[in-house]
Design an enzyme around this catalytic site. Sequence first.
Site, PDB file in Angstrom:
ATOM      1  N   GLY A 142     -43.237 -10.426 -62.686  1.00 61.79           N
ATOM      2  CA  GLY A 142     -43.239 -11.630 -63.185  1.00 61.79           C
ATOM      3  C   GLY A 142     -41.952 -12.271 -62.755  1.00 61.79           C
ATOM      4  CB  CYS A 143     -40.744 -15.820 -61.895  1.00 66.44           C
ATOM      5  SG  CYS A 143     -41.490 -16.739 -63.351  1.00 66.44           S
ATOM      6  CG  PHE A 144     -38.099 -15.878 -67.151  1.00 63.20           C
ATOM      7  CD1 PHE A 144     -36.689 -16.292 -66.476  1.00 63.20           C
ATOM      8  CD2 PHE A 144     -39.009 -16.714 -67.623  1.00 63.20           C
ATOM      9  CE1 PHE A 144     -36.268 -17.489 -66.829  1.00 63.20           C
ATOM     10  CE2 PHE A 144     -38.561 -17.990 -67.860  1.00 63.20           C
ATOM     11  CZ  PHE A 144     -37.327 -18.478 -67.664  1.00 63.20           C
ATOM     12  CD  GLU A 148     -36.269 -14.570 -59.640  1.00 63.74           C
ATOM     13  OE1 GLU A 148     -36.373 -13.541 -59.329  1.00 63.74           O
ATOM     14  OE2 GLU A 148     -37.138 -15.138 -60.675  1.00 63.74           O
TER      15      GLU A 148
END
Lengths: 327, 327, 327, 327
Positions: free
Chosen positions: B137-139, B293
């Site tokens: 996942g991004c987080f 990011e």
Amino acid sequence: MGTTTKKRAGIIGGAGYTGGEAIRLLLNHPDVELAFVHSRSNAGNPLYAVHADLIGETDLTFAADVAEDVDVIFLCLGHGESRKFLESTPIPAHIHIIDLSQDFRLGETVNGREFVYGLPEVNREAIRQAKNIANPGCFATGIQLGLLPLAKAGLLNEVHTTGITGSTGAGQSLQSTSHFTWRANNISTYKVLQHQHLKEIRRTLQALQPAYSGALNFVPVRGDYPRGIWITSYLECDLTLDEAYRLFEEFYNGHPFTHVSRKQIDLKQVVNTNKCLIQLEKTDNKLVIHSIEDNLLKGASGQAVQNMNLVLGLEETAGLKLKSIVF
Amino acid sequence: MGTTTKKRAGIIGGAGYTGGEAIRLLLNHPDVELAFVHSRSNAGNPLYAVHADLIGETDLTFAADVAEDVDVIFLCLGHGESRKFLESTPIPAHIHIIDLSQDFRLGETVNGREFVYGLPEVNREAIRQAKNIANPGCFATGIQLGLLPLAKAGLLNEVHTTGITGSTGAGQSLQSTSHFTWRANNISTYKVLQHQHLKEIRRTLQALQPAYSGALNFVPVRGDYPRGIWITSYLECDLTLDEAYRLFEEFYNGHPFTHVSRKQIDLKQVVNTNKCLIQLEKTDNKLVIHSIEDNLLKGASGQAVQNMNLVLGLEETAGLKLKSIVF
Amino acid sequence: MGTTTKKRAGIIGGAGYTGGEAIRLLLNHPDVELAFVHSRSNAGNPLYAVHADLIGETDLTFAADVAEDVDVIFLCLGHGESRKFLESTPIPAHIHIIDLSQDFRLGETVNGREFVYGLPEVNREAIRQAKNIANPGCFATGIQLGLLPLAKAGLLNEVHTTGITGSTGAGQSLQSTSHFTWRANNISTYKVLQHQHLKEIRRTLQALQPAYSGALNFVPVRGDYPRGIWITSYLECDLTLDEAYRLFEEFYNGHPFTHVSRKQIDLKQVVNTNKCLIQLEKTDNKLVIHSIEDNLLKGASGQAVQNMNLVLGLEETAGLKLKSIVF
Amino acid sequence: MGTTTKKRAGIIGGAGYTGGEAIRLLLNHPDVELAFVHSRSNAGNPLYAVHADLIGETDLTFAADVAEDVDVIFLCLGHGESRKFLESTPIPAHIHIIDLSQDFRLGETVNGREFVYGLPEVNREAIRQAKNIANPGCFATGIQLGLLPLAKAGLLNEVHTTGITGSTGAGQSLQSTSHFTWRANNISTYKVLQHQHLKEIRRTLQALQPAYSGALNFVPVRGDYPRGIWITSYLECDLTLDEAYRLFEEFYNGHPFTHVSRKQIDLKQVVNTNKCLIQLEKTDNKLVIHSIEDNLLKGASGQAVQNMNLVLGLEETAGLKLKSIVF
């Protein structure tokens, strides 16, 4: 109400953001007349030469001198400059001083003048009796309003806080971190765990919960928008969510600008107003407190006018019923 | 290198943000050919009918069917949809699957397919040997990259994290919280202390520091910009700042996309790149870790292509030397 | 002034942006009481359930019915909906109607009700005598205010206009062009040379300069910000810059909200106010006119309240001394 | 292709925006090596000390001297500075100069060096043969690309143009108009009908349509976003929309970066790319041309690299297949 009965206010340092907001509020204040705006560098120019949005609203010009026939003077100066001004400029004793810098927030005095910390939600009666007011910092206001009920109940322990501020918090000087190209769509932090407002926050909290010695961990974030402060704090707490809400609702009952919302809040609900909104959440043993405000109003000039209203015996909300920007 | 030797890739769910970014990356990839982009609702239309910026770059059209003469398939589907797709669509065993949903990040399998968690900074060799990848996942990517060196050193305890995400993290569906008028200049939070990525984060951290059981307190914030994730974590730590920097620098030595900066970082340094930048601070006994990011690249499709490169035996950085937007 | 002497106002369609702004203005209006806000879908809910920023300001709930003991009703409905409402809902003849849609701006009538075009800068006396008001469009207001003095002097010929509007101009419905991710940092145009406001603009201009038949070329632009309209018009003109300024200054002398600036203007000078600012430039034989306003205030609900003040015999500026957002 | 066969490029003035973009492009260029980046004030510092996003991408440092073993030098200097540099610094005759300032766009020479105007869509063959290139201005590029096909067809007459530019167009110096608080959510204009790019635009257009003497009316607008230029031009034209589209499509057939779209375009389609997109509309007798580009790429450094590719005999698109930011 005739203008002859109006109180009179002056502003020192009227060319900056907080000075500008104080001007805007006082120009529309029903019970107070803006008597002068002092600015050495702009003396003689109309206010709208600096604050261009004021065109058509006033013909007042910046003054080179400090008039003495006023009831209150706002010091909208940089940190350290308020002390210098008061040390070098004799102000008659009958004039109330409301200082927006951090120079007198920790009990400091100047020429015998003492300052009451101007957070009405905890000091209203003292403010009403005060001669001089040290107006709280912007982050300090929002963080304290999120913690006061817990401090009063003796429930504070280590606190974890993130605060996101608009660019107006950094003033109007030209810096790389306020360059549009840099700041647009960007996020960064500064003074992490070391923000200077922590001192005035701890001072207020300890007045309510004397044994409080927990860490106040504060991560200040530069947001990519001009106006408003979002604060999320959390700490361990045994209260249920409903108990916590009732604690906050009772504490803020009757306070005209600080409201507790049981619905999710978002920052723009308070932008361009003098309000602070508070929302709570509970997950496991952690109580989460969101508190939001406009950094230039409840976090600076709006609260200063609120303090002026109290000091001068006016209606607390006079001149502060502001339309939010909302969109 | 002739095109006959190029590897071939397909995309399932090519109409959304992560699918679009995968398309953009693969169209310019030196060693991989974009063989098909599957989208039931857009079949027959050119890609640029949906991703308008691709006009002039490709005449490829969306495909109704899944071609089998490919080396790898990216699943750019919503959470839960990847499992449904793989349960209902037979994919030949020789084809690698790289799934961008959260369906297989915690060890789940489907039709006997097992998935390696695709975080190269901790799993590079396993990814090289893997048939299928569960893309993080991004987080989760950003938070883990900020904590991995500490976990490996056995130094993790209770962690306090704030993460601010751009609006692309919420996808392209029309919702009140993605309405421009609402979100512009606004801040809000969601899933405070309850974000679903906490599970995959804890799983990775415990693989490195098995005894780790501290709380992971995570405050997710909706930022008022489209792209990028800013993460600040802090925890108690006895390392000096320099010791901590050396721990991180050693850990990330040789990793092509994750870099440690001893200068202050800001989010736009990584936007539109596959990089993660990390900066440290130390105050009293607290170590602060900032990690940033692009949520759609290192946090999604860029990392998926990085994983594809590893899985297919290509240069890890192939097709991922991206010009940052920076301003 | 006691509340018993206050005028009473109702709002139909109070859940949208213009309805919300009308509510915000009327809640703080010194001489008018907000009697009801009608919304079928929200009946029974407090206003702040829809307009969350109003928490702490009013306990009023949305009404299912239209009260008749009011002096004025604002129709904050979509285009076409105002006509339907008035055709289906009997409103006693003594109640003034102020319609914010475009349904009655070109001389249309309904049930014998006639409407005066509510642009006070050209129709003030007619508005004072009017029963019903057709409130001008947002772009139409700004473009007309930039051209009125020239029309009155008979100097109009072909006009070239660009107008940039904030996203609030498109209302609160969820559309791809109001999706945050799409609109942030983006620019696009719509209805180029074909905007519907051209009709009401031409109608007003021809009333002042009957022989005027030049083209009105208007390029509407979607700006990537929520609030405010910037208009730049230019045309051939023999006046010197100073002559043009004097023409405009004389025309707007005494108008409380429209001001001529000889300094460069920028949009945020008027955001969150009811003002229109105008600045001129001259290059070769072309006169350039910049005019700016808040599309929801002077371009909609603010001008509606201004018209209400005129219609009800109140001070024209009552309730409209608004603090600009400025930053 | 081995690095020994790579061409070598140097950059003068590498600390600004266009210098930074040139660095970013050349670092990833497959056929060209970035040999040096000259900056007097930053000599000795790594590039990422100034361009912080480059951390992890290069260890190159700023050079105090101008190396002579290069094939091409980019001058990324302010207007007037390129001439001064070339007058004071001897550059061997074999080195190509690509100048991004406006110093040589109108046929000016220096030390016998002549410059070809570097707009490949009209001058490709001359560029291929050129020693030195005067790279076009950002607005000039977009406006010309919107008008070239009409000029070639002899159809130009009076043109009405609005151009909206991101803040990067104003460079990185700290000015009041680039202060974040001022520019966020704000709109303003500058140099209305007087922009300096009008000269180079007219020069190109007259080369194609020698009799052209119509007015070029150009309203430049400061947008509240960092990157990208939106241009809308219109003029009287007898072509039908389809005829106009075919004229443009034929003109731009084979040009790798300029594309004609028959669908509505929006600015973010080209941001962070070297593309220009063009869309047409027709209303009554007016033809409307929208043209968009990234001001720092097709409007500056990207076009400079495109020109370098042509001058050095490389593939025109080499190093310029850039992923758009799009969201």
